[in-house]
Enzyme design. Structure first.
Site, PDB file in Angstrom:
ATOM      1  N   SER A  93      45.247  89.176  95.177  1.00  0.00           N
ATOM      2  CA  SER A  93      45.149  89.134  93.720  1.00  0.00           C
ATOM      3  C   SER A  93      45.874  90.329  93.084  1.00  0.00           C
ATOM      4  O   SER A  93      47.072  90.514  93.315  1.00  0.00           O
ATOM      5  CB  SER A  93      43.677  89.067  93.309  1.00  0.00           C
ATOM      6  N   ASP A 194      42.664  77.601  93.431  1.00  0.00           N
ATOM      7  CA  ASP A 194      42.372  78.925  92.892  1.00  0.00           C
ATOM      8  C   ASP A 194      41.945  78.806  91.432  1.00  0.00           C
ATOM      9  O   ASP A 194      42.688  78.276  90.602  1.00  0.00           O
ATOM     10  CB  ASP A 194      43.629  79.795  93.011  1.00  0.00           C
ATOM     11  N   HIS A 224      40.024  81.415  95.375  1.00  0.00           N
ATOM     12  CA  HIS A 224      40.776  82.645  95.131  1.00  0.00           C
ATOM     13  C   HIS A 224      40.552  83.716  96.197  1.00  0.00           C
ATOM     14  O   HIS A 224      41.504  84.278  96.736  1.00  0.00           O
ATOM     15  CB  HIS A 224      40.417  83.204  93.756  1.00  0.00           C
TER      16      HIS A 224
END
Length: 253
Positions: A93, A194, A224
């Protein structure tokens, strides 16, 4: 303020190949520890730092900005580079965003990147109002533990601090302009389901990155935080194969 469970940084002194592991926004090393421990078990030197403002309370994060987070990543990179012949960078991320910035800044000093659902472009439209809204309210509800596997909690913040989010948005703009300068081998893991980072991030990365050695792998069963999800072993196995392929014989005694 005491650290949340699992938020402690992790460090392992192993062999002459180093791996820097970067967690995401509002998360902590908890989301990346199994990956870091797998790398350590394979004999690599590993650093998984806790980014400033993370791992305690979301209000602490609102007092930090992206240069603070990046300074920690750069410091740990330099420490690994001091003791290792090669350094690879793994990121999830926003950790992927910081990894890309480091790769653009450090060039050949980084041997390769493994990114999981990296944030390259802010999702949705809510971020457009951040320059104003962040002065009116301190936070929005957070998106944490986006994980398909039942009973797994990444231990992230339940609020999204808006001053920090605005700073992260500023970093996305910088990194977008830097992508052609990122030329290291790149392995991208992406979850089609996600709920945090949109597919636009992956598309932009693949379209603009300067790397010639690029591979994308889809994580069909994970969301995610895929490092704690059903496909975690695919990430761990694939990243170790990637590092082995790009590792040169040790030269430091």
């Amino acid at each position: 303020m005491p650290l949340l469970p699992g938020a402690e940084p992790y460090r392992h002194h192993g062999g002459p190949v180093g791996i820097l592991v970067c967690h995401g926004f509002t998360g902590s090393p908890n989301s990346m520890r199994p990956w870091a421990e797998r790398a350590a078990a394979e004999g690599y030197s590993v650093s998984l730092p806790l980014l400033p403002g993370h791992g305690t309370h979301w209000k602490d994060l609102n007092t930090t900005r992206w240069p603070d987070w990046y300074a920690t990543i750069e410091r740990e990179y330099l420490s690994l580079a001091e003791e290792c012949d090669q350094v690879f960078v793994f990121g999830l991320s926003m950790g992927g965003l910081l990894s890309l910035h480091l790769a653009a800044e450090r060039g050949a000093g980084i041997s390769g990147l493994v990114l999981v659902n990296p944030l390259v472009r802010m999702p949705g439209q809510a971020h457009v109002a951040l320059p104003v809204v962040r002065h009116l309210v301190p936070s929005f509800p957070g998106i944490t533990s986006d994980i398909a596997k039942p009973g797994v909690d990444e231990g992230g913040y339940t609020r999204t601090p808006l001053h920090a989010a605005h700073s992260m948005k500023q970093l996305t703009k910088i990194v977008q302009s830097q992508l052609p300068s990122v030329t290291q081998p790149l392995l991208l893991f992406r979850s089609p389901q996600d709920n945090v980072v949109s597919p636009d991030s992956g598309r932009m990365l693949l379209e603009r990155v300067g790397s010639k050695d690029v591979e994308e792998r889809l994580l069909e069963r994970s969301r995610h935080v895929a490092t704690l999800d059903w496909d975690a072993e695919l990430i761990f196995d694939g990243s170790m194969d990637f590092v082995r392929r790009l590792t040169v014989p040790a030269t430091k005694g």
